[in-house]
Design a protein around this motif. Sequence first.
Motif, short mmCIF file in Angstrom:
data_model
loop_
_atom_site.label_atom_id
_atom_site.label_comp_id
_atom_site.label_asym_id
_atom_site.label_seq_id
_atom_site.Cartn_x
_atom_site.Cartn_y
_atom_site.Cartn_z
N ILE A 69 71.51 -32.77 59.20
CA ILE A 69 70.47 -33.56 58.56
C ILE A 69 69.10 -33.12 59.07
O ILE A 69 68.15 -32.93 58.31
CB ILE A 69 70.68 -35.06 58.84
N ALA A 70 68.99 -32.96 60.40
CA ALA A 70 67.72 -32.57 61.00
C ALA A 70 67.27 -31.20 60.52
O ALA A 70 66.09 -30.99 60.20
CB ALA A 70 67.84 -32.59 62.52
N LEU A 71 68.19 -30.24 60.44
CA LEU A 71 67.82 -28.87 60.06
C LEU A 71 67.39 -28.80 58.59
O LEU A 71 66.41 -28.12 58.26
CB LEU A 71 68.99 -27.92 60.33
N VAL A 72 68.13 -29.47 57.72
CA VAL A 72 67.74 -29.43 56.31
C VAL A 72 66.44 -30.20 56.09
O VAL A 72 65.60 -29.81 55.28
CB VAL A 72 68.88 -29.98 55.43
N THR A 73 66.24 -31.31 56.83
CA THR A 73 64.98 -32.04 56.75
C THR A 73 63.83 -31.16 57.24
O THR A 73 62.73 -31.15 56.65
CB THR A 73 65.05 -33.32 57.58
N ALA A 74 64.05 -30.41 58.31
CA ALA A 74 63.02 -29.49 58.80
C ALA A 74 62.74 -28.40 57.78
O ALA A 74 61.57 -28.02 57.57
CB ALA A 74 63.48 -28.86 60.12
N LEU A 75 63.78 -27.89 57.12
CA LEU A 75 63.57 -26.89 56.07
C LEU A 75 62.72 -27.45 54.94
O LEU A 75 61.78 -26.79 54.46
CB LEU A 75 64.93 -26.42 55.53
N LEU A 76 63.02 -28.68 54.52
CA LEU A 76 62.22 -29.30 53.46
C LEU A 76 60.77 -29.48 53.91
O LEU A 76 59.84 -29.36 53.11
CB LEU A 76 62.83 -30.64 53.06
N GLY A 77 60.57 -29.78 55.20
CA GLY A 77 59.21 -29.92 55.71
C GLY A 77 58.44 -28.61 55.65
O GLY A 77 57.26 -28.58 55.29
N THR A 364 68.50 -22.97 58.91
CA THR A 364 67.62 -22.64 60.04
C THR A 364 66.90 -21.32 59.80
O THR A 364 65.70 -21.19 60.08
CB THR A 364 68.43 -22.58 61.33
N ALA A 365 67.62 -20.32 59.30
CA ALA A 365 67.00 -19.03 59.02
C ALA A 365 65.90 -19.16 57.97
O ALA A 365 64.80 -18.58 58.10
CB ALA A 365 68.06 -18.03 58.56
N LEU A 366 66.16 -19.94 56.93
CA LEU A 366 65.14 -20.16 55.90
C LEU A 366 63.95 -20.93 56.46
O LEU A 366 62.79 -20.67 56.09
CB LEU A 366 65.76 -20.92 54.73
N LEU A 367 64.22 -21.88 57.35
CA LEU A 367 63.14 -22.63 58.00
C LEU A 367 62.23 -21.69 58.79
O LEU A 367 60.99 -21.77 58.67
CB LEU A 367 63.75 -23.68 58.93
N LEU A 368 62.82 -20.80 59.58
CA LEU A 368 62.02 -19.86 60.36
C LEU A 368 61.19 -18.96 59.45
O LEU A 368 59.99 -18.74 59.69
CB LEU A 368 62.93 -19.01 61.25
N ALA A 369 61.81 -18.46 58.39
CA ALA A 369 61.09 -17.57 57.48
C ALA A 369 59.94 -18.29 56.79
O ALA A 369 58.84 -17.74 56.65
CB ALA A 369 62.06 -17.00 56.44
N ALA A 370 60.17 -19.53 56.35
CA ALA A 370 59.12 -20.28 55.67
C ALA A 370 57.96 -20.59 56.62
O ALA A 370 56.78 -20.51 56.24
CB ALA A 370 59.69 -21.57 55.09
N ALA A 371 58.28 -20.94 57.87
CA ALA A 371 57.22 -21.24 58.85
C ALA A 371 56.38 -19.99 59.14
O ALA A 371 55.15 -20.07 59.23
CB ALA A 371 57.84 -21.79 60.12
N ILE A 372 57.05 -18.85 59.28
CA ILE A 372 56.31 -17.61 59.54
C ILE A 372 55.44 -17.24 58.34
O ILE A 372 54.29 -16.83 58.49
CB ILE A 372 57.30 -16.47 59.87
N ALA A 373 55.99 -17.41 57.14
CA ALA A 373 55.22 -17.07 55.94
C ALA A 373 53.99 -17.95 55.78
O ALA A 373 52.95 -17.50 55.32
CB ALA A 373 56.11 -17.19 54.70
#
Length: 551
Positions: A69-77, A364-373
């Motif tokens: 839940i936390a990881l997908v919520t972070a991805l949406l953020g 998590t990988a998508l979260l990292l990529a989105a944050a870097i972008a």
Amino acid sequence: MEAAHWIYLSGIVIIIAVMIARKNVVIPAVAATFLTAWVFTGSFVTGLESIFNASLTAASELFSIFLIIALVTALLGSLRALGADRRMVEPFRVVMRSGHSAFWVLAAVTYVISLFFWPTPAVPLMGAILLPAAIAAGLPPISAGVAIAIAGQGMALSSDYVIQVAPGLSAKAAGVQTGAVADRAMVLSLITGLVALGIGYLMTRSEFRRPDAALLERWEAGESEMEAPAPRRSLIRVLPRRRVLQPEPAAAGGGDGGVAVLDHGPGSGSGSGSGGSSSVPGPRPGASGDAGEASDEMTRRALSSLDGGDAPGADCPRRSKAFAAIVPLALIGLVGYMMLGKFTGLVPEVVGGDAAALVGGVATALLLAAAIAKDGRGSLERCADHIVDGLVFAMKAMGVVIPIAGFFFIGNADFAGKIMGMEEGAQAPGFLFDAVVRMQDAIPDSQYVVGFGVLIIGMITGLDGSGFSGLPLTGSLAGSLGPASGVDPALLAAIGQMGCVWAGGGVLVAWSSLIAVAGFARVPVLDLVRRSFLPVIAGLVVATVVGLIIY
């Protein structure tokens, strides 16, 4: 049964009564845990220790759900910061034109994915892609949660027709063929699910809204209609329709004006003066220049957001569009990979907990990529912020379930010894299982009484939050009661399977995988249980009657 058994059963009755009264059940759950352990061990100190140990055991068992839940919520953020979340849901509006179509599309897609891979990986996929689109289409979050829970945790998992773990357990205990139980369970699950979905749809359709992007923004911000007071909404981006912010003309004496809220909609507010407008005052005379500049800046941001000029991702439209395509494609590719493992030998099969871990890793990988972008060098801090926000959200929304689950875990022999600090190898009590075994002797030899008796026993065994733990018991009951009552043992095993999985698999108890559904829908898990209760019970009753007639 001993005194501790009766205390445990009394705790279950009290908790159910408190839930029906729409109150929080943490206090009775903790008290029942303490009393059960104290009376069974005879030690007051062990009773106190068991309160902590029960919550610790529940937390360790449920943390995988909290983490995803936390990881997908972070991805949406991170996607929201890019503005990719709104772009991502646009294509789904072709099929989700309203809350009505969104309800059925959400249920259908959840069912198909859950049938092949179980609901564990299906729920995060729904939460990342289809759920935001459904919210924007006007589907209330609680209705979305009902659709996902009934279709995934209920209808798909109760039949388990593809993976066949549940039918295998039931059939082995009943002494019948797995295929016979699976076929009957498939029919019963479809009847139960369609009845429950139909009733759930009729119960919530009056709450459906017109499609509006502001609904998605409010949902992502954690707001609801009851939580967001009208005066505060008039100065943020989520504004009621047809309300416009514009600078009010300065008074004759000079000085800065306020902000006029022009309301052209009927009944949408009160205000004085012509045109039905009201004013948000500007800075008071004599206020500091910093305060005036802050007020002007807030006004400019509000006005800019109305035109979309201050929307997230406006400074990086190409990256926003790219991730709006990358995220759905990555998750669709993930589903394709799991299907290859299921139907071919090209890749290893991934199901259950492994599938959930794969979904969490991809998120998590998508979260990292989105944050870097989005943030470049600042992504080191921003990515951590997104993860912290996700963890805080998961614990704040679902943390109350931990002590409740702890009470039901102490009734399970697999956890009771650890919770009460019993020595290694000691025989741990199964408070819930022992009570159910005592009940089986009271079931008469009538077809309908036997059918509903096995259903109720299955539902009781599911109260520990595990949909499969009671299957050996209901299967053995089916094998022993079926020939004596003239009911097909495979049918009775399937009926017991319906009770076990619909209750413990994650629809009728809040301390199960239903936590994940409620977490992604961002609704209280106990409210989701209450909304699902009547439709599911009605579906189980209809399915049991129909099954006894046609088989």
